[in-house]
Design a protein around this motif. Sequence first.
Motif: not given
Length: 364
Positions: A46, A48-49, A51, A64, A66-68, A73, A77
């Motif tokens: 994910s 989102k998790k 950086e 990666y 771009e979803k949770d 969601e 994903y």
Amino acid sequence: MLKNKTLRISVIGTVGVPACYGGFESLVDNLLDFTPPDVEYTVFCSGKKYENRLESYKGAKLVYLEKDANGIESIFYDFEGMKRSLDSDIMLILGVSGCMFLPYIRRRFRGKIITNIDGLEWRRDKWKWYAKKLLKFSEKMAVRHSDIVIGDNKGITDYIKAEYKKEIQNKRVELIAYGGDQVLPVEDDSLFEKYPFCRTPYAVTVCRIEPENNVHLILEAFSKMPKKNLVFVGNWERSEYGKCLKEKYSGFSNIHLLDPVYEPHTVNWLRSNAFLYVHGHSAGGTNPSLVEAMNLGLAVLAFDCVYNRATTEEKALYWKTSDDIVRNVMEDSSHFEEVSCAMKEAGKRLYSWKTIAELYNALY
């Protein structure tokens, strides 16, 4: 001489690696330590998790999305991970969120599908009735359209065989638990400065703050025992359930409610120094935090359900109500040492990552 073909395995359904979240993430992280020479992993993560996005980790390619990976969601994903894995040889699907789409995927994918259905997600109290119905349908599709179905606990595999007699004809249902021997006891006197309440004997619990983990019953029990300390680590701010409990019990001097601790050294120190591990999970299979507590050699007081009894080989202490917890904790603590020894022996024998990885590798 022909070279062995490299098996391309896509791992779908986790937040990602390096593991910074939960059980499936730790599973993948540890499986990668025992990757066979003819296996090539792609792990979907994910975005989102993370950086800091690595291109690879322990030899696995990271992709990666771009979803949770959690919540509603997670359905999409997982589905995106499946669609982007149609050219792989094996899909290793962890959890059933996106498995409602497996009939569609099955028509386009010629490889092997291995699905670990995790616990019985649709039974969790946090879901509304329509979400439970959707998850139960996804579970059924997972069993019907996978080549191999994995349960992490005998209670889960027994359920699969009883619930889906028609769907599992000519399929393999495998019991593979989690490892826990990556955790080691920690001695670090410097941490007493940050957690001074750990200088006196305490019980410990580490879990997500959800109703099916019976957090309210554990806190209620220790509120009745002002001379028995409890250190409870969890995500209190994630839900109204957690916020209400934190507000209600923060005033008790013997109850110490800590926010999530993701740094392994610290969380293992908090567990290592406890005289008792209180485990409240009721809706899962083999829970990673329980297996880890066993490997640390903690005496275990577990919620009385078929999954926890199977994990601990019926050798732990068990409870159903807050009064059961009080009775066990207030009894002569000399029996804790016997339980501790039994837990450590079973943990080392049953839940080593090398053994778990060998079982997964054999499926490929």
